[in-house]
Design a protein around this motif. Structure first.
Motif, PDB file in Angstrom:
ATOM      1  N   ASN A  68       0.713  -1.172  -0.138  1.00 37.84           N
ATOM      2  CA  ASN A  68      -0.032  -0.157  -0.077  1.00 37.84           C
ATOM      3  C   ASN A  68       0.777   1.306  -0.022  1.00 37.84           C
ATOM      4  N   ASN A  69       2.122   1.073   0.623  1.00 39.75           N
ATOM      5  CA  ASN A  69       2.815   2.223   0.661  1.00 39.75           C
ATOM      6  C   ASN A  69       3.596   2.659  -0.605  1.00 39.75           C
ATOM      7  N   ILE A  70       3.441   1.593  -1.522  1.00 41.68           N
ATOM      8  CA  ILE A  70       4.178   1.811  -2.914  1.00 41.68           C
ATOM      9  C   ILE A  70       2.883   2.382  -3.968  1.00 41.68           C
ATOM     10  N   LEU A  71       1.683   1.502  -3.403  1.00 42.23           N
ATOM     11  CA  LEU A  71       0.484   2.062  -4.355  1.00 42.23           C
ATOM     12  C   LEU A  71       0.163   3.372  -4.171  1.00 42.23           C
ATOM     13  N   GLU A  81       2.164  -3.561 -11.678  1.00 39.09           N
ATOM     14  CA  GLU A  81       2.883  -2.321 -11.930  1.00 39.09           C
ATOM     15  C   GLU A  81       3.592  -2.372 -10.572  1.00 39.09           C
ATOM     16  N   VAL A  82       3.236  -2.534  -9.470  1.00 36.17           N
ATOM     17  CA  VAL A  82       3.418  -2.411  -8.053  1.00 36.17           C
ATOM     18  C   VAL A  82       4.726  -3.361  -7.948  1.00 36.17           C
ATOM     19  N   GLN A 117      16.399   0.611   3.004  1.00 36.90           N
ATOM     20  CA  GLN A 117      14.981  -0.016   2.804  1.00 36.90           C
ATOM     21  C   GLN A 117      13.876   0.861   2.489  1.00 36.90           C
ATOM     22  N   LEU A 118      13.986   1.767   3.412  1.00 41.88           N
ATOM     23  CA  LEU A 118      12.800   2.737   3.608  1.00 41.88           C
ATOM     24  C   LEU A 118      13.046   3.663   2.141  1.00 41.88           C
ATOM     25  N   GLN A 119      14.271   4.032   1.802  1.00 40.64           N
ATOM     26  CA  GLN A 119      14.586   4.905   0.749  1.00 40.64           C
ATOM     27  C   GLN A 119      14.108   4.209  -0.544  1.00 40.64           C
ATOM     28  N   ARG A 120      14.304   3.007  -0.584  1.00 42.44           N
ATOM     29  CA  ARG A 120      14.108   2.073  -1.782  1.00 42.44           C
ATOM     30  C   ARG A 120      12.604   1.966  -2.061  1.00 42.44           C
ATOM     31  N   ILE A 121      11.924   1.848  -1.032  1.00 40.35           N
ATOM     32  CA  ILE A 121      10.199   1.881  -0.983  1.00 40.35           C
ATOM     33  C   ILE A 121       9.814   3.310  -1.489  1.00 40.35           C
ATOM     34  N   ILE A 127       8.064   6.278  -8.658  1.00 41.68           N
ATOM     35  CA  ILE A 127       8.167   5.872  -9.965  1.00 41.68           C
ATOM     36  C   ILE A 127       6.994   5.053 -10.385  1.00 41.68           C
ATOM     37  N   ILE A 128       6.059   4.664  -9.589  1.00 44.61           N
ATOM     38  CA  ILE A 128       5.058   4.015  -9.965  1.00 44.61           C
ATOM     39  C   ILE A 128       3.781   4.761 -10.802  1.00 44.61           C
TER      40      ILE A 128
END
Length: 197
Positions: A68-71, A81-82, A117-121, A127-128
């Motif tokens: 959900n954080n990515i979405l 896409e996620v 990890q936080l930065q990569r999320i 970018i999504i």
């Protein structure tokens, strides 16, 4: 045409102001900002901001799942896409090593994740939405060498798909930039990697 632009400068030289002007949070008192030849002040600001992906030094994650954080970057995105965004941000591997994978709850402000990890999320979320422009604002500032290298590699890979601006104190993050500008006495000066101070 995609490009990778590095911006360097000491504290107080105007880097944050530059970002605020580029994202239309501030408008210049003189001169003009042109985006693809159009004056930013006459553009639809909401539409312009939707074309920007922004990753800060301290990204905010919700106390929710990684998925959900990515979405959140594009609520209409598909599960595929996620996953693709996770792969492009170098997140996919570590996510799948977690017991609950994409269903892992990240905790308040992402407390259950390491800084890298936080930065990569945060990058996956930025970018999504398939932005035209990606801005990385001191995004490696608080990271150890290993995570800094991962983020650097991620930025370099993304630069083949997006126009990227990286604002940093750390010149090594932008050694593969197409152009490097340095803030000197409030002026923005085109420079090269060896001339950065």
């Amino acid at each position: 045409e995609k490009s990778f632009v590095g911006l360097v400068g000491k504290s107080g030289t105007g880097k944050s102001t530059f970002v605020n002007i580029l994202t239309a949070l501030l408008f210049p008192t003189n001169g003009e900002i042109l985006i693809d030849g159009k004056n930013l002040s006459s553009m639809d600001i909401k539409s312009w901001r939707k074309r920007i992906g922004y990753v800060s030094q301290s990204p905010f994650l919700f106390n929710d799942t990684i998925y959900n954080n990515i979405l959140y970057g594009n609520v209409n995105a598909s599960p595929e896409e996620v996953i693709e965004s996770a792969k492009l941000s170098n997140s996919y591997e570590f996510i799948n090593q977690l017991p609950n994978k994409f269903d892992t709850i990240v905790g308040q402000r992402g407390a259950a994740l390491s800084g890298g990890q936080l930065q990569r999320i945060a990058i996956a979320r930025s970018i999504i939405g398939k932005p035209s422009l990606l801005i990385f604002d001191e995004c490696t500032n608080a990271l150890d060498q290993e995570n800094e290298n991962i983020i650097k590699e991620t930025i370099e890979n993304l630069s083949t798909k997006h126009t990227i601006i990286v604002i940093t104190h750390n010149k090594h993050v932008i050694e593969k930039a197409d152009e490097i500008y340095q803030f000197k006495n409030k002026d923005l000066v085109l420079t090269n990697f060896r001339e950065i101070v």
